[in-house]
Design a protein around this motif. Sequence first.
Motif, short mmCIF file in Angstrom:
data_model
loop_
_atom_site.label_atom_id
_atom_site.label_comp_id
_atom_site.label_asym_id
_atom_site.label_seq_id
_atom_site.Cartn_x
_atom_site.Cartn_y
_atom_site.Cartn_z
N UNK A 107 0.74 -1.17 0.02
CA UNK A 107 -0.20 -0.14 -0.09
C UNK A 107 0.86 1.25 -0.13
N UNK A 108 1.24 1.90 -1.12
CA UNK A 108 2.10 2.94 -1.24
C UNK A 108 1.22 4.11 -1.37
N UNK A 109 1.84 5.05 -1.08
CA UNK A 109 1.21 6.68 -1.24
C UNK A 109 1.82 7.36 -0.05
N UNK A 110 1.06 8.88 -0.46
CA UNK A 110 1.79 9.92 0.46
C UNK A 110 0.70 10.60 1.29
N UNK A 118 5.04 2.37 17.39
CA UNK A 118 5.43 3.55 16.96
C UNK A 118 5.10 3.54 15.51
N UNK A 119 4.52 4.44 15.22
CA UNK A 119 3.94 4.58 13.71
C UNK A 119 4.61 5.68 12.98
N UNK A 120 4.92 5.44 11.61
CA UNK A 120 5.47 6.41 10.74
C UNK A 120 4.63 6.53 9.62
N UNK A 121 4.37 7.68 9.29
CA UNK A 121 3.48 8.11 8.10
C UNK A 121 4.21 8.95 7.17
N UNK A 122 4.09 8.44 6.04
CA UNK A 122 4.71 8.93 4.76
C UNK A 122 3.78 10.02 4.37
N UNK A 123 4.28 11.23 4.76
CA UNK A 123 3.28 12.42 4.41
C UNK A 123 4.09 13.70 4.09
N UNK A 124 3.12 14.64 3.55
CA UNK A 124 3.79 15.81 3.32
C UNK A 124 4.17 16.62 4.54
N UNK A 152 3.18 8.76 16.77
CA UNK A 152 2.64 8.88 15.36
C UNK A 152 3.58 9.83 14.86
N UNK A 153 4.37 9.78 13.86
CA UNK A 153 5.48 10.73 13.50
C UNK A 153 5.25 10.73 11.93
N UNK A 154 5.57 11.58 11.21
CA UNK A 154 5.71 12.03 9.74
C UNK A 154 7.05 11.47 9.40
N UNK A 155 7.08 11.12 8.31
CA UNK A 155 8.51 10.67 7.34
C UNK A 155 8.43 11.08 6.11
N UNK A 156 9.44 11.84 5.76
CA UNK A 156 9.47 12.03 4.18
C UNK A 156 9.29 11.28 3.17
#
Length: 152
Positions: A49-52, A94-100, A131-135
Amino acid sequence: MATIEARLAELGITLPDAPMPAANYVPFVRSGNQIFVSGQISNGPDGLIKGRLGANMDVAEGALAARFCGLALIAQAKAAIGDLDKIARVVKLTGFVNSTADFTDQPKVINGCSDLMVEVFGDTGRHARSAVSAASLPLGVAVEIEAIFEIT
């Protein structure tokens, strides 16, 4: 039938096979009465499941991706200890979210996994969390989550 296995069946949940490591690490480590599960990436029945988030995915899609991470985490815990009824507590996610850069709903995305843990384990599934953002994330996936479980 074991209690957690019965709960999974009642919820209509079939665990995936525990994913194999993609690099030089192990999928889990047992230390004392804890299992540390390596980050599980968002992978559903149709593949990665890919996406940003904030670009081409919305919060609901991200939460579903996080739920699939949660299923993989439970599958890894089962591979580690054999019997999910030995889980005394979901200690931390610990969650990483691929986000803007301007996306701020990481907690709502990781709720997809948190909600699953409570559905499956009840109060034992309530946990501490980040819950953190990742580039970016490996293979372009939307979400990666790691977990710590306490076992009996």
